[in-house]
Design an enzyme around this catalytic site. Structure first.
Site, PDB file in Angstrom:
ATOM      1  N   TYR A  53      44.709  63.287  51.199  1.00  7.69           N
ATOM      2  CA  TYR A  53      45.928  63.352  51.993  1.00  7.69           C
ATOM      3  C   TYR A  53      45.623  63.877  53.397  1.00  7.69           C
ATOM      4  O   TYR A  53      44.857  64.830  53.566  1.00  7.69           O
ATOM      5  CB  TYR A  53      46.969  64.245  51.330  1.00  7.69           C
ATOM      6  CG  TYR A  53      47.578  63.664  50.067  1.00  7.69           C
ATOM      7  CD1 TYR A  53      47.336  62.353  49.686  1.00  7.69           C
ATOM      8  CD2 TYR A  53      48.401  64.431  49.249  1.00  7.69           C
ATOM      9  CE1 TYR A  53      47.893  61.822  48.526  1.00  7.69           C
ATOM     10  CE2 TYR A  53      48.965  63.916  48.095  1.00  7.69           C
ATOM     11  CZ  TYR A  53      48.704  62.618  47.734  1.00  7.69           C
ATOM     12  OH  TYR A  53      49.240  62.096  46.590  1.00  7.69           O
ATOM     13  N   SER A 214      56.539  58.497  43.538  1.00  6.57           N
ATOM     14  CA  SER A 214      57.480  57.566  44.163  1.00  6.57           C
ATOM     15  C   SER A 214      58.725  57.352  43.316  1.00  6.57           C
ATOM     16  O   SER A 214      59.132  56.206  43.068  1.00  6.57           O
ATOM     17  CB  SER A 214      56.809  56.215  44.455  1.00  6.57           C
ATOM     18  OG  SER A 214      57.557  55.464  45.380  1.00  6.57           O
ATOM     19  N   PRO A 215      59.376  58.434  42.864  1.00  6.27           N
ATOM     20  CA  PRO A 215      60.585  58.260  42.048  1.00  6.27           C
ATOM     21  C   PRO A 215      61.749  57.641  42.820  1.00  6.27           C
ATOM     22  O   PRO A 215      62.717  57.183  42.206  1.00  6.27           O
ATOM     23  CB  PRO A 215      60.913  59.689  41.608  1.00  6.27           C
ATOM     24  CG  PRO A 215      60.310  60.558  42.666  1.00  6.27           C
ATOM     25  CD  PRO A 215      59.049  59.851  43.075  1.00  6.27           C
ATOM     26  N   LEU A 216      61.657  57.627  44.159  1.00  6.35           N
ATOM     27  CA  LEU A 216      62.689  56.982  44.976  1.00  6.35           C
ATOM     28  C   LEU A 216      62.214  55.634  45.522  1.00  6.35           C
ATOM     29  O   LEU A 216      62.823  55.076  46.445  1.00  6.35           O
ATOM     30  CB  LEU A 216      63.114  57.892  46.127  1.00  6.35           C
ATOM     31  CG  LEU A 216      63.718  59.241  45.722  1.00  6.35           C
ATOM     32  CD1 LEU A 216      64.116  60.033  46.951  1.00  6.35           C
ATOM     33  CD2 LEU A 216      64.906  59.051  44.793  1.00  6.35           C
ATOM     34  N   ALA A 217      61.127  55.130  44.971  1.00 11.20           N
ATOM     35  CA  ALA A 217      60.597  53.812  45.365  1.00 11.20           C
ATOM     36  C   ALA A 217      60.372  53.721  46.869  1.00 11.20           C
ATOM     37  O   ALA A 217      60.764  52.750  47.517  1.00 11.20           O
ATOM     38  CB  ALA A 217      61.527  52.698  44.894  1.00 11.20           C
ATOM     39  N   GLY A 218      59.720  54.746  47.393  1.00 11.03           N
ATOM     40  CA  GLY A 218      59.407  54.733  48.817  1.00 11.03           C
ATOM     41  C   GLY A 218      60.629  54.735  49.714  1.00 11.03           C
ATOM     42  O   GLY A 218      60.591  54.202  50.816  1.00 11.03           O
ATOM     43  N   LEU A 221      65.464  53.794  46.998  1.00  9.19           N
ATOM     44  CA  LEU A 221      66.544  54.345  46.192  1.00  9.19           C
ATOM     45  C   LEU A 221      67.157  55.587  46.829  1.00  9.19           C
ATOM     46  O   LEU A 221      67.927  56.301  46.189  1.00  9.19           O
ATOM     47  CB  LEU A 221      66.030  54.679  44.788  1.00  9.19           C
ATOM     48  CG  LEU A 221      65.429  53.503  44.014  1.00  9.19           C
ATOM     49  CD1 LEU A 221      64.769  53.981  42.730  1.00  9.19           C
ATOM     50  CD2 LEU A 221      66.505  52.463  43.707  1.00  9.19           C
TER      51      LEU A 221
END
Length: 324
Positions: A53, A214-218, A221
């Site tokens: 990172y 990525s639970p918010l799909a980048g 969402l």
């Protein structure tokens, strides 16, 4: 904040994991310090990073976390720290071994470098960032056993593994009388549910906690995904258009529930019994504060059914999903 055991280990972690990938390239150090302090104050004890990172300046994010630890105040003692190994560090002199991979040679060198950047003598969860098909499990478990025995690492995790990789890894570890993997960090969100086929069932059966990335799909969402697309990348705009129908239904359901889309999306991920903690990656302190309510949000069966209709998954797990 709620807490859960990480897989079959006795380690308790918060039900939200603070992702730090934005620290450095997107979030300046001073703001990153504020985010980490606020996360800790809110009860988030699980921090995730990776040696790569920092984008072009790989290792930058670990350096920021290390300087935050050095402020004292029990910061290091309160944090369950997770980092990763696999990627090409580019700025480290690995000679002909430069590149991505998981050789024992690379793991030892890159672990020492991560510890130095993080200004700590140990890491609670050391994760393989990807499978390396060129390395045997004898080599991998041999080196991981040694770093655990030396006290540099407490637990080993995987990331981006297939279900059968997890199964083989655990069988090989059992044969060596070694604990093996305690977690799998995997892509999982309402719009990308392929993990339900094999990875999530394998993790549940074999005792791994799942840490969705990525639970918010980048951002797909996230709140206001359908508005203000002018500054978005061409790829993001394309994804929005491809999923516009689903996103419009999702936004309407969120309004009906009186919640923001990102809160619903995170709460949905957290509702799966295999999931330990989704990774939240706030760029600002405000974004962190918005996410802190997620463990308190419990979705009813009716809401889960509606979400399943908007974002249909693969159905039953493998092999029923595709066999008679």
């Amino acid at each position: 904040m709620e807490y859960s055991y990480l897989g079959k280990s006795g380690l308790k972690v918060s039900r939200l994991c603070l992702g730090t990938m934005n620290f450095g390239p997107e979030t300046e150090e001073k703001e990153a310090f504020k985010i980490m302090d606020a996360a800790l104050d809110a009860g988030i004890n699980f921090f995730d990073t990776a040696n790569v990172y920092g984008h072009d300046r790989r290792g930058w994010t670990e350096e920021i976390i290390g300087r935050w630890f050095q402020q004292g105040g029990g910061r290091r003692e309160k944090v369950v720290l997770a980092t990763k190994v696999y990627g090409d560090m580019k700025n480290e002199n690995d000679g002909p071994n430069t590149g991505s991979g998981l050789s024992a040679y690379k793991i030892r060198r890159h672990l020492d470098a991560s510890l130095k950047r993080l200004q700590t003598d140990h890491i609670e969860l050391y994760q393989m960032h990807h499978i390396d098909r060129n390395v045997s499990w004898d080599e991998l478990w041999g080196v991981f056993e040694s770093v655990v025995d030396r006290g540099q690492v407490d637990y080993i995790g995987s990331s981006n593994f297939a279900g059968w990789h997890i199964a083989v890894a655990q069988a090989e570890a059992k044969a060596r009388r070694f604990l093996g993997l305690v977690s799998e960090q995997h892509l999982y969100n309402l719009n990308e549910r392929s993990a339900e086929l094999e990875v999530l069932p394998a993790a549940q059966e074999l005792g791994l906690g799942v840490i969705p990335w990525s639970p918010l799909a980048g951002g797909l969402l996230g709140r206001n995904a359908l508005a203000g697309t002018g500054s978005r990348s061409a790829r993001s705009k394309e994804k929005i258009e491809q999923n516009r129908g689903k996103l419009e239904q999702f936004a309407a359901l969120s309004r009906e529930l009186g919640e923001k889309e990102d809160v619903i999306a995170l709460a949905w991920v957290l509702s799966h019994p295999a999931v330990t903690a989704p990774i939240i990656g706030p760029r600002t302190l405000d974004q962190l504060e918005d996410a802190l309510r997620v463990p308190e949000v419990k979705l009813s069966e009716d809401v889960l059914t509606k979400l399943n209709e908007i974002f249909p998954g693969p159905g039953k797990p493998a092999p029923e999903a595709y066999a008679w």
